[in-house]
Design a protein around this motif. Structure first.
Motif, PDB file in Angstrom:
ATOM      1  N   TRP A 159      46.744  48.818  33.207  1.00  0.00           N
ATOM      2  CA  TRP A 159      45.518  48.135  32.776  1.00  0.00           C
ATOM      3  C   TRP A 159      45.362  48.182  31.271  1.00  0.00           C
ATOM      4  O   TRP A 159      45.511  49.237  30.649  1.00  0.00           O
ATOM      5  CB  TRP A 159      44.326  48.801  33.458  1.00  0.00           C
ATOM      6  CG  TRP A 159      42.989  48.200  33.195  1.00  0.00           C
ATOM      7  CD1 TRP A 159      42.605  46.929  33.462  1.00  0.00           C
ATOM      8  CD2 TRP A 159      41.841  48.861  32.660  1.00  0.00           C
ATOM      9  NE1 TRP A 159      41.284  46.752  33.135  1.00  0.00           N
ATOM     10  CE2 TRP A 159      40.787  47.932  32.622  1.00  0.00           C
ATOM     11  CE3 TRP A 159      41.605  50.147  32.210  1.00  0.00           C
ATOM     12  CZ2 TRP A 159      39.530  48.239  32.159  1.00  0.00           C
ATOM     13  CZ3 TRP A 159      40.345  50.462  31.739  1.00  0.00           C
ATOM     14  CH2 TRP A 159      39.319  49.513  31.721  1.00  0.00           C
TER      15      TRP A 159
ATOM     16  N   ARG B 168      43.121  42.898  31.056  1.00  0.00           N
ATOM     17  CA  ARG B 168      44.277  42.307  31.726  1.00  0.00           C
ATOM     18  C   ARG B 168      45.055  43.428  32.401  1.00  0.00           C
ATOM     19  O   ARG B 168      45.101  44.549  31.911  1.00  0.00           O
ATOM     20  CB  ARG B 168      45.144  41.586  30.711  1.00  0.00           C
ATOM     21  CG  ARG B 168      46.399  40.983  31.304  1.00  0.00           C
ATOM     22  CD  ARG B 168      47.152  40.200  30.280  1.00  0.00           C
ATOM     23  NE  ARG B 168      46.738  38.809  30.412  1.00  0.00           N
ATOM     24  CZ  ARG B 168      47.360  37.806  29.839  1.00  0.00           C
ATOM     25  NH1 ARG B 168      48.382  38.014  29.058  1.00  0.00           N
ATOM     26  NH2 ARG B 168      46.945  36.574  30.025  1.00  0.00           N
TER      27      ARG B 168
ATOM     28  N   LEU C  42      50.445  44.090  37.629  1.00  0.00           N
ATOM     29  CA  LEU C  42      50.543  44.643  38.983  1.00  0.00           C
ATOM     30  C   LEU C  42      52.010  44.665  39.386  1.00  0.00           C
ATOM     31  O   LEU C  42      52.766  43.754  39.038  1.00  0.00           O
ATOM     32  CB  LEU C  42      49.764  43.773  39.965  1.00  0.00           C
ATOM     33  CG  LEU C  42      48.320  43.450  39.595  1.00  0.00           C
ATOM     34  CD1 LEU C  42      47.740  42.446  40.573  1.00  0.00           C
ATOM     35  CD2 LEU C  42      47.494  44.711  39.556  1.00  0.00           C
TER      36      LEU C  42
ATOM     37  N   SER D  70      52.893  40.787  38.984  1.00  0.00           N
ATOM     38  CA  SER D  70      51.869  39.769  38.813  1.00  0.00           C
ATOM     39  C   SER D  70      50.955  40.197  37.670  1.00  0.00           C
ATOM     40  O   SER D  70      50.855  41.382  37.366  1.00  0.00           O
ATOM     41  CB  SER D  70      51.087  39.635  40.124  1.00  0.00           C
ATOM     42  OG  SER D  70      49.963  38.842  39.979  1.00  0.00           O
TER      43      SER D  70
ATOM     44  N   GLN E 235      46.923  39.758  36.200  1.00  0.00           N
ATOM     45  CA  GLN E 235      45.554  39.339  36.507  1.00  0.00           C
ATOM     46  C   GLN E 235      44.693  39.558  35.261  1.00  0.00           C
ATOM     47  O   GLN E 235      44.840  40.572  34.576  1.00  0.00           O
ATOM     48  CB  GLN E 235      44.966  40.162  37.654  1.00  0.00           C
ATOM     49  CG  GLN E 235      45.656  39.983  38.965  1.00  0.00           C
ATOM     50  CD  GLN E 235      44.936  39.012  39.864  1.00  0.00           C
ATOM     51  OE1 GLN E 235      43.740  38.842  39.780  1.00  0.00           O
ATOM     52  NE2 GLN E 235      45.685  38.379  40.739  1.00  0.00           N
ATOM     53  N   ASP E 236      43.815  38.623  35.005  1.00  0.00           N
ATOM     54  CA  ASP E 236      42.884  38.735  33.886  1.00  0.00           C
ATOM     55  C   ASP E 236      41.488  39.087  34.395  1.00  0.00           C
ATOM     56  O   ASP E 236      41.179  38.913  35.572  1.00  0.00           O
ATOM     57  CB  ASP E 236      42.823  37.424  33.105  1.00  0.00           C
ATOM     58  CG  ASP E 236      44.091  37.179  32.316  1.00  0.00           C
ATOM     59  OD1 ASP E 236      44.556  38.114  31.644  1.00  0.00           O
ATOM     60  OD2 ASP E 236      44.632  36.056  32.376  1.00  0.00           O
TER      61      ASP E 236
ATOM     62  N   VAL F  67      39.963  42.008  34.683  1.00  0.00           N
ATOM     63  CA  VAL F  67      39.902  43.184  35.554  1.00  0.00           C
ATOM     64  C   VAL F  67      39.129  44.259  34.810  1.00  0.00           C
ATOM     65  O   VAL F  67      39.485  44.633  33.693  1.00  0.00           O
ATOM     66  CB  VAL F  67      41.316  43.667  35.938  1.00  0.00           C
ATOM     67  CG1 VAL F  67      41.240  44.905  36.799  1.00  0.00           C
ATOM     68  CG2 VAL F  67      42.073  42.547  36.650  1.00  0.00           C
TER      69      VAL F  67
ATOM     70  N   ALA G 297      42.139  47.578  39.332  1.00  0.00           N
ATOM     71  CA  ALA G 297      43.534  47.187  39.120  1.00  0.00           C
ATOM     72  C   ALA G 297      44.439  47.751  40.214  1.00  0.00           C
ATOM     73  O   ALA G 297      45.286  47.036  40.765  1.00  0.00           O
ATOM     74  CB  ALA G 297      43.997  47.670  37.743  1.00  0.00           C
TER      75      ALA G 297
ATOM     76  N   LEU H  63      43.913  45.847  43.416  1.00  0.00           N
ATOM     77  CA  LEU H  63      44.578  44.542  43.341  1.00  0.00           C
ATOM     78  C   LEU H  63      46.084  44.678  43.576  1.00  0.00           C
ATOM     79  O   LEU H  63      46.692  43.827  44.222  1.00  0.00           O
ATOM     80  CB  LEU H  63      44.313  43.878  41.986  1.00  0.00           C
ATOM     81  CG  LEU H  63      42.898  43.380  41.762  1.00  0.00           C
ATOM     82  CD1 LEU H  63      42.691  42.999  40.298  1.00  0.00           C
ATOM     83  CD2 LEU H  63      42.580  42.202  42.668  1.00  0.00           C
TER      84      LEU H  63
ATOM     85  N   GLU I 276      48.071  42.733  46.469  1.00  0.00           N
ATOM     86  CA  GLU I 276      49.217  41.866  46.182  1.00  0.00           C
ATOM     87  C   GLU I 276      50.464  42.341  46.922  1.00  0.00           C
ATOM     88  O   GLU I 276      51.239  41.526  47.429  1.00  0.00           O
ATOM     89  CB  GLU I 276      49.478  41.812  44.673  1.00  0.00           C
ATOM     90  CG  GLU I 276      48.418  41.070  43.900  1.00  0.00           C
ATOM     91  CD  GLU I 276      48.243  39.629  44.340  1.00  0.00           C
ATOM     92  OE1 GLU I 276      49.237  38.887  44.409  1.00  0.00           O
ATOM     93  OE2 GLU I 276      47.096  39.249  44.638  1.00  0.00           O
TER      94      GLU I 276
ATOM     95  N   SER J  64      53.509  39.968  29.259  1.00  0.00           N
ATOM     96  CA  SER J  64      52.494  38.903  29.362  1.00  0.00           C
ATOM     97  C   SER J  64      51.875  38.574  28.024  1.00  0.00           C
ATOM     98  O   SER J  64      51.232  37.544  27.871  1.00  0.00           O
ATOM     99  CB  SER J  64      51.395  39.315  30.355  1.00  0.00           C
ATOM    100  OG  SER J  64      50.550  40.302  29.791  1.00  0.00           O
TER     101      SER J  64
END
Length: 173
Positions: free
Chosen positions: A51, A57, A60, A77, A79-80, A82, A88, A91, A95, A171
């Protein structure tokens, strides 16, 4: 998902006279916090999240080993938006469950190094910021013939942790 689960259960029952029972009894966290001895018929999905509090962001990651996986399979993956590391981690489990369900795996052990989250999943306790994610996770349980949740040490989850950190780092490039 429920329809797929029922169809899979029906297909498995056709192969034998004894109908397979769905077991969703989730064990208590053991005092040793270790996985039981590996079982060749059960796939193991390790999950983790990395995290970034400044950007909200998260990266994962999940790593699948065991039956029917003869080789290690993994996925990542991003994720934004969060808002916490606990969200996190939840998630990441969700996933991992989505991914393993798509692989037609029926017997699964889910492992996380977040003791709080595993406690929430096992005891079905409420955490306001996790309600919808936990609801999604519990709905996914019916896709599997059997599923168990385990807490593992960070040392045993290093590969998944490295994947999560790498996906988050990549990312931003």
């Amino acid at each position: 998902m429920k329809g797929i689960s029922l169809a899979r259960e029906w297909n498995e029952a056709q192969g034998s006279k004894v109908k397979a029972q769905k077991t969703h009894t989730i064990p208590q966290i053991s005092k040793t916090r270790d996985l039981p001895q590996s079982n060749p018929q059960i796939a193991v999905c390790m999950t983790d999240a990395s995290w970034d509090a400044n950007r909200l962001r998260v990266g994962l990651a999940w790593v699948l080993t065991g039956a029917p996986a003869t080789v290690v399979r993994n996925g990542t993956s991003i994720q934004d938006f969060v808002t916490s590391p606990l969200v996190a981690e939840a998630l990441a489990i969700r996933e991992g469950l989505y991914w393993t369900a798509s692989q037609k795996i029926s017997h699964l052990w889910i492992c996380s190094d977040n003791l709080t989250l595993i406690g929430v999943l096992i005891n079905k306790t409420q955490r306001k910021k996790l309600l919808e994610i936990i609801k999604d996770i519990h709905n996914l349980l019916y896709v599997f013939v059997s599923i168990d949740f385990f807490h593992i040490s960070k040392e045993k989850n290093e590969e998944t942790d490295a994947l999560a950190k790498a996906s988050l780092r990549n990312s931003f490039v």
